[in-house]
Design a protein around this motif. Structure first.
Motif, PDB file in Angstrom:
ATOM      1  N   LYS A  61     -31.684 -26.365  52.687  1.00 29.07           N
ATOM      2  CA  LYS A  61     -30.416 -25.826  53.155  1.00 29.07           C
ATOM      3  C   LYS A  61     -29.731 -25.166  51.960  1.00 29.07           C
ATOM      4  CE  LYS A  61     -29.315 -26.705  57.551  1.00 29.07           C
ATOM      5  NZ  LYS A  61     -28.773 -25.691  58.467  1.00 29.07           N
ATOM      6  N   TRP A  92     -25.779 -35.579  52.322  1.00 23.34           N
ATOM      7  CA  TRP A  92     -26.726 -35.271  51.248  1.00 23.34           C
ATOM      8  C   TRP A  92     -27.158 -36.509  50.480  1.00 23.34           C
ATOM      9  CZ3 TRP A  92     -23.889 -30.424  48.828  1.00 23.34           C
ATOM     10  CH2 TRP A  92     -23.879 -29.397  49.782  1.00 23.34           C
ATOM     11  N   PHE A  95     -30.818 -36.975  49.019  1.00 30.44           N
ATOM     12  CA  PHE A  95     -31.479 -35.670  48.972  1.00 30.44           C
ATOM     13  C   PHE A  95     -31.289 -35.032  47.593  1.00 30.44           C
ATOM     14  CE2 PHE A  95     -30.768 -36.353  53.454  1.00 30.44           C
ATOM     15  CZ  PHE A  95     -31.897 -35.822  54.052  1.00 30.44           C
ATOM     16  N   SER A 116     -34.856 -30.404  52.111  1.00 28.50           N
ATOM     17  CA  SER A 116     -34.784 -30.800  53.521  1.00 28.50           C
ATOM     18  C   SER A 116     -35.339 -32.194  53.775  1.00 28.50           C
ATOM     19  CB  SER A 116     -35.556 -29.803  54.388  1.00 28.50           C
ATOM     20  OG  SER A 116     -36.932 -29.819  54.045  1.00 28.50           O
ATOM     21  N   ASN A 118     -35.582 -36.267  52.562  1.00 27.38           N
ATOM     22  CA  ASN A 118     -34.931 -37.329  51.792  1.00 27.38           C
ATOM     23  C   ASN A 118     -35.960 -38.046  50.932  1.00 27.38           C
ATOM     24  OD1 ASN A 118     -33.832 -40.137  51.285  1.00 27.38           O
ATOM     25  ND2 ASN A 118     -32.087 -39.240  52.354  1.00 27.38           N
ATOM     26  N   LYS A 124     -35.751 -36.021  57.632  1.00 22.88           N
ATOM     27  CA  LYS A 124     -35.327 -34.643  57.450  1.00 22.88           C
ATOM     28  C   LYS A 124     -33.803 -34.546  57.488  1.00 22.88           C
ATOM     29  CE  LYS A 124     -37.767 -31.430  57.284  1.00 22.88           C
ATOM     30  NZ  LYS A 124     -38.699 -30.687  58.093  1.00 22.88           N
ATOM     31  N   LEU A 125     -33.292 -33.571  56.754  1.00 23.60           N
ATOM     32  CA  LEU A 125     -31.851 -33.366  56.669  1.00 23.60           C
ATOM     33  C   LEU A 125     -31.281 -32.962  58.026  1.00 23.60           C
ATOM     34  CD1 LEU A 125     -29.245 -33.048  54.955  1.00 23.60           C
ATOM     35  CD2 LEU A 125     -29.944 -30.681  54.529  1.00 23.60           C
ATOM     36  N   TRP A 127     -27.930 -31.560  59.659  1.00 24.91           N
ATOM     37  CA  TRP A 127     -26.695 -30.893  59.248  1.00 24.91           C
ATOM     38  C   TRP A 127     -26.061 -30.239  60.465  1.00 24.91           C
ATOM     39  CZ3 TRP A 127     -23.823 -31.233  55.054  1.00 24.91           C
ATOM     40  CH2 TRP A 127     -22.819 -30.291  54.830  1.00 24.91           C
TER      41      TRP A 127
END
Length: 371
Positions: A61, A92, A95, A116, A118, A124-125, A127
């Motif tokens: 991101k 975040w 990450f 993307s 962790n 996965k991120l 958002w």
């Protein structure tokens, strides 16, 4: 005055990192890493993806915090502000984030490249628009605390309507801009974002369809059909004719994979990662030892009955022997796996501690507080 934008790009994570860390763009190399070393951020982020077997899909991101050209702020202060925002962004946590401040244009701005995947648990991120809104609110509060100007809600520096999404690709930028201006139906962009989010956590077609349904989108995925058709259920129920789109149209608009093959590959990777995270508990769970048949009061018979009893006893002993051996092998496997897991965890803790210490040392060496 500072504003924050989310950046959409087709560039790979390596290209993005190379771009934001160019020497001619950074003032005295104002580049820092959160949960990673700035100099090796590219390698560390890639290693995290490979560790959790999530090298595909959305790889990062990208966000930009920009200050007005007339704002009285130094690059060092802008960089400290960006680090503060990154460290206090809940989404975040865990990450790796690369933070790079530029002064190559008429205004100071800072790039955030967020991995993307962790590094702690491999998820996965996620958002959302709410996360972006919260980040902007903290940015405004930060400006107020420092006596800087705060932009009008929804406006740019010059007072024009602010665009929430920008992109490096001219074609992608135009498409997203048209969606924001209403020239392209907004439900198309909403469906595309929902697909990207759901495919990153789904482990099967059924799970993916359920997640999409929970978000209000229907998924017509049939083996006999070449394409997947997505439907905005709310628009359909309202009688809107423009409520459906096929995956090939999404691919044309966004130049990303939305087809069956791409999704199924992502599901397989997610399933493997889930298995690793579960510690393969099902395969290593100890089996219950069979109990010896209760033959209390059973009287041995003559002839063939005594022979049957002897056979039963022999079978019981063989079962006990195999079970005991199997349990010993399982126990040894568990000890080996636990020792390997412990060593890996110690190594990860050591890496994180080195990264944290190096980051603090790097910051304290290069950016002293303003007096």
């Amino acid at each position: 005055m500072a504003v924050i934008k989310a950046v959409s790009s087709k560039a790979g994570i390596g290209q993005a990192i190379d771009y934001v860390t160019k020497e001619e763009k950074t003032e005295e190399k104002l580049v820092s890493g959160l949960h990673c070393e700035a100099e090796t951020a590219k390698e560390e982020m890639q290693a995290t993806k490979e560790l959790w077997e999530k090298t595909g899909g959305r790889t990062y991101k990208h966000f930009v915090q920009s200050y007005h050209k007339d704002e009285k702020i130094t690059p060092e202060q802008a960089h400290r502000n960006a680090l503060q925002l990154a460290e206090n962004t809940p989404a975040w946590k865990g990450f790796e984030v690369l933070v790079a401040t530029h002064k190559d244009k008429d205004h100071i701005h800072t790039h955030f490249i967020v991995n993307s995947v962790n590094f702690e648990d491999g998820h996965k991120l996620q958002w959302s628009s709410a996360d972006l809104r919260e980040l902007k609110e903290r940015c405004n509060a930060q400006s107020q605390e420092q006596g800087l100007h705060v932009p009008e809600k929804g406006k740019t520096f010059e007072g024009a309507e602010r665009e929430e999404t920008v992109a490096w690709s001219k074609d992608t930028y135009q498409l997203l801009k048209q969606a924001e201006q209403g020239k392209v139906k907004s439900y198309v962009q909403d469906i595309a974002l929902a697909v990207l989010d759901c495919k990153e956590i789904a482990t099967s077609r059924e799970t993916f369809i359920r997640l999409m349904n929970e978000r209000g989108y229907g998924v017509d995925w049939q083996d006999s059909h070449k394409y997947i058709t997505y439907t905005d259920l709310a628009r359909e129920q309202a009688g809107e004719k423009a409520c459906k789109i096929r995956n090939n149209k999404l691919e044309k608009y966004y130049n990303m994979g939305f087809g069956k093959e791409e999704l199924e590959h992502e599901f397989e990777r997610n399933a493997r990662t889930a298995e690793v995270r579960a510690g393969k508990s099902e395969r290593t769970a100890p089996r219950t030892e069979p109990t010896e048949p209760d033959r209390a009061g059973e009287q041995p018979a003559e002839g063939s009955l005594s022979f049957v009893e002897r056979e039963l006893r022999g079978i019981d002993e063989a079962v006990k022997s195999r079970t005991s051996k199997g349990r010993a092998e399982q126990a040894e496997r568990r000890r080996t796996e636990q020792a390997a897991h412990q060593r890996a965890e110690e190594e990860r803790r050591a890496v994180r501690e080195r990264q944290r210490t190096a980051s603090e040392r790097h910051i304290s060496r290069n950016w002293e507080p303003e007096r």
